[in-house]
Design an enzyme around this catalytic site. Structure first.
Site, mmCIF file in Angstrom:
data_model
loop_
_atom_site.group_PDB
_atom_site.id
_atom_site.type_symbol
_atom_site.label_atom_id
_atom_site.label_comp_id
_atom_site.label_asym_id
_atom_site.label_seq_id
_atom_site.Cartn_x
_atom_site.Cartn_y
_atom_site.Cartn_z
ATOM 1 N N HIS A 120 1.830 -35.590 47.971
ATOM 2 C CA HIS A 120 0.803 -36.108 47.068
ATOM 3 C C HIS A 120 -0.477 -35.297 47.232
ATOM 4 O O HIS A 120 -0.926 -35.059 48.346
ATOM 5 C CB HIS A 120 0.511 -37.580 47.373
ATOM 6 C CG HIS A 120 1.477 -38.513 46.718
ATOM 7 N ND1 HIS A 120 1.163 -39.805 46.387
ATOM 8 C CD2 HIS A 120 2.757 -38.331 46.322
ATOM 9 C CE1 HIS A 120 2.215 -40.386 45.801
ATOM 10 N NE2 HIS A 120 3.198 -39.511 45.768
ATOM 11 N N TYR A 153 -6.218 -47.090 45.075
ATOM 12 C CA TYR A 153 -7.018 -47.988 45.916
ATOM 13 C C TYR A 153 -8.014 -48.677 44.987
ATOM 14 O O TYR A 153 -8.856 -48.005 44.391
ATOM 15 C CB TYR A 153 -7.776 -47.204 46.990
ATOM 16 C CG TYR A 153 -6.895 -46.669 48.099
ATOM 17 C CD1 TYR A 153 -6.135 -45.515 47.930
ATOM 18 C CD2 TYR A 153 -6.835 -47.308 49.338
ATOM 19 C CE1 TYR A 153 -5.326 -45.026 48.959
ATOM 20 C CE2 TYR A 153 -6.037 -46.828 50.371
ATOM 21 C CZ TYR A 153 -5.293 -45.687 50.168
ATOM 22 O OH TYR A 153 -4.495 -45.203 51.179
ATOM 23 N N PRO A 164 -5.269 -51.100 58.216
ATOM 24 C CA PRO A 164 -4.358 -50.175 57.529
ATOM 25 C C PRO A 164 -4.982 -49.333 56.411
ATOM 26 O O PRO A 164 -4.405 -48.304 56.046
ATOM 27 C CB PRO A 164 -3.287 -51.109 56.951
ATOM 28 C CG PRO A 164 -3.931 -52.447 56.873
ATOM 29 C CD PRO A 164 -4.915 -52.503 57.995
ATOM 30 N N LYS A 217 -3.987 -44.550 58.768
ATOM 31 C CA LYS A 217 -4.203 -43.643 59.904
ATOM 32 C C LYS A 217 -3.321 -43.941 61.121
ATOM 33 O O LYS A 217 -3.182 -43.098 62.007
ATOM 34 C CB LYS A 217 -5.673 -43.695 60.341
ATOM 35 C CG LYS A 217 -6.617 -43.014 59.397
ATOM 36 C CD LYS A 217 -6.488 -41.507 59.455
ATOM 37 C CE LYS A 217 -6.777 -40.902 58.122
ATOM 38 N NZ LYS A 217 -5.918 -39.864 57.687
ATOM 39 N N TYR A 232 -9.074 -38.451 54.930
ATOM 40 C CA TYR A 232 -7.791 -38.997 54.476
ATOM 41 C C TYR A 232 -6.643 -38.068 54.862
ATOM 42 O O TYR A 232 -5.581 -38.502 55.312
ATOM 43 C CB TYR A 232 -7.817 -39.222 52.963
ATOM 44 C CG TYR A 232 -6.705 -40.130 52.469
ATOM 45 C CD1 TYR A 232 -6.946 -41.475 52.222
ATOM 46 C CD2 TYR A 232 -5.415 -39.643 52.253
ATOM 47 C CE1 TYR A 232 -5.930 -42.319 51.778
ATOM 48 C CE2 TYR A 232 -4.393 -40.472 51.817
ATOM 49 C CZ TYR A 232 -4.659 -41.808 51.585
ATOM 50 O OH TYR A 232 -3.649 -42.629 51.150
HETATM 51 C C1 DHB Z 1 0.441 -47.298 52.569
HETATM 52 C C2 DHB Z 1 -0.247 -48.063 53.492
HETATM 53 C C3 DHB Z 1 -1.599 -47.883 53.648
HETATM 54 O O1 DHB Z 1 -2.281 -48.604 54.556
HETATM 55 C C4 DHB Z 1 -2.287 -46.956 52.891
HETATM 56 O O2 DHB Z 1 -3.634 -46.817 53.064
HETATM 57 C C5 DHB Z 1 -1.606 -46.198 51.989
HETATM 58 C C6 DHB Z 1 -0.232 -46.376 51.824
HETATM 59 C C7 DHB Z 1 1.892 -47.489 52.397
HETATM 60 O O3 DHB Z 1 2.467 -48.340 53.075
HETATM 61 O O4 DHB Z 1 2.492 -46.807 51.556
#
Ligand code: DHB
Length: 401
Positions: A76, A205, A297, A301, A389
């Site tokens: 991506h 997001y 989450p 990371k 990121y």
């Molecule tokens: C996923 C989980 C995340 O916390 C994130 O920021 C992006 C993707 C995932 O599980 O695909």
């Protein structure tokens, strides 16, 4: 089964950190044994995040563990931020020096590493809970564990705690030798897996006054989606219909775009926490991954930090056994903690910028929207997000810089 009574490195925990470390050590001819308290099916089914940074992919390639990732992983080149009626794409290669990320589930990384290790690797015992770790401050450490009904002892030079936040290894470190830093959040995530083709090419997001939502994926036919929910929420409170309706609302569905719906195959609530215990070493005990630090989450990371820890640790142990120099091992905690604290800040920033806290004031919402607008209009602010990121911020004397 002939259980070894002595090894150089005892690794506790067969999650991604423990398995990858064992693989890197094995490839360099360093003896190790991996002990996992759960059974194989449990470890292979735990749902976790699914975003791999470039550095994580590079390490998996070096470990010879990237064959399926190359075929099924989805590179991506950006993410989309949705807020206040805006849709803004963050272009990773343009903003972060050509870097990108891969969508490939942590559970798949774990399956790949387990298969490799059982085929050609160090001993790996499932259903082997550790009861005690002794001798961290002496010449030899001893790990006491149970396997197949027998209590056993394994002597080693080092014990590596890769056994997560609830693990046992860090409890062998005296409390007065550690400092703990923690932050909790007044919300959780409801995560679902659905047999539905993602209606988006890149992750979304979304900031919304109804709460945060994240649209991710696992494959061209499986969506992975998250909704901010109150702490203590029970997944049963969310019917399939309610989940899809709420996701559409928060993600800004309109006449031109909405999610593809399909059967929900998994549904769970995830708590959010920021937590660091330091230092990451006490004598012959070293901690890696979630045993040493937890991030909320948002920003994905956790797995990448765990991979980074064990990459540093493998290099340090290889140097020690090859040349007798403990220099890298002595620097392990400081080296890792620089990256850890950067990721802690980034995860906190993404979390607090995108979620709506219970009772949040209009002032706080305006601040969030102003910050998101800054990212959308300033290449400098967007580059900072992209570097964090993709994991390409510098952390130590030029590595990854
Ligand atoms: C996923 C989980 C995340 O916390 C994130 O920021 C992006 C993707 C995932 O599980 O695909």
């Amino acid at each position: 089964m002939n259980h070894p009574v002595r090894t150089r490195v005892a690794v506790v925990g067969a999650g991604p950190a423990g398995l990858l470390l064992a693989r890197l050590l094995h490839l360099s001819g360093i003896d190790c044994v991996v002990l996992e308290s759960r059974d194989r099916a449990y470890v292979e089914q735990r749902q976790r995040a699914g975003i791999l940074e470039q550095g994580t992919v590079d390490t998996l390639r070096r470990a010879g563990a990237a064959a399926r990732l190359e075929q099924q992983g989805m590179p991506h080149d950006g993410i989309e931020l949705r807020f206040g009626g805006n849709r803004h794409r963050i272009d990773f290669p343009a903003l972060a020096d050509g870097c990108r990320v891969w969508v490939y589930a942590q559970t798949e990384v774990v399956k790949d590493l387990i298969a490799l290790q059982l085929e050609d690797g160090a001993p790996l015992y499932f259903d082997a809970p550790v009861h005690a770790v002794q001798g961290a401050d002496t010449d030899t450490c001893v790990v006491h564990y149970t396997h197949e009904g027998q209590t056993r002892a394994l002597s080693c030079d080092y014990v590596i705690g890769c056994d997560g936040f609830h693990g046992i290894v860090r409890r062998a470190v005296p409390a007065q030798a550690t400092q703990v830093h923690e932050r909790t959040y007044p919300y959780s995530w409801l995560g679902i897996l659905a047999d539905a083709p993602p209606a988006y090419e890149e992750l979304i997001y979304a900031h919304s006054e109804r709460g945060f939502a994240l649209a991710s994926m696992r494959s061209p036919s499986v969506s992975r989606l998250y909704l901010q929910v109150p702490n203590g929420e029970h997944p049963a409170a969310w019917s399939e219909r309610r989940i899809w309706d709420e996701l559409d609302l928060r993600l800004g569905a309109d006449t031109t775009w909405r999610l593809n719906r399909g059967p929900i195959t998994a549904k769970s609530v995830l708590p959010m926490r920021s937590w660091v215990t330091e230092p990451m070493r006490h004598g012959r005990i070293l901690l890696a991954g979630d045993a040493a630090h937890i991030v909320p989450p948002t920003g994905a990371k956790g797995l990448n930090l765990a991979t980074s820890d064990v990459t540093v640790l493998a290099e340090a142990l290889i140097r020690l056994y090859d040349s007798g120099s403990a220099e890298l091992l002595d620097a392990y905690s400081d080296t890792c903690l620089r990256r850890v604290w950067r990721a802690e800040h980034f995860s906190y920033f993404m979390t607090t910028t995108l979620h709506t806290a219970p009772g949040q004031s209009s002032f706080d919402t305006r601040l969030q929207l102003s910050q998101l607008d800054r990212i959308a209009t300033s290449p400098h602010a967007a580059s900072e997000l992209a570097a964090n990121y993709t994991g390409t911020v510098p952390h130590d004397s030029g590595r990854n810089s």
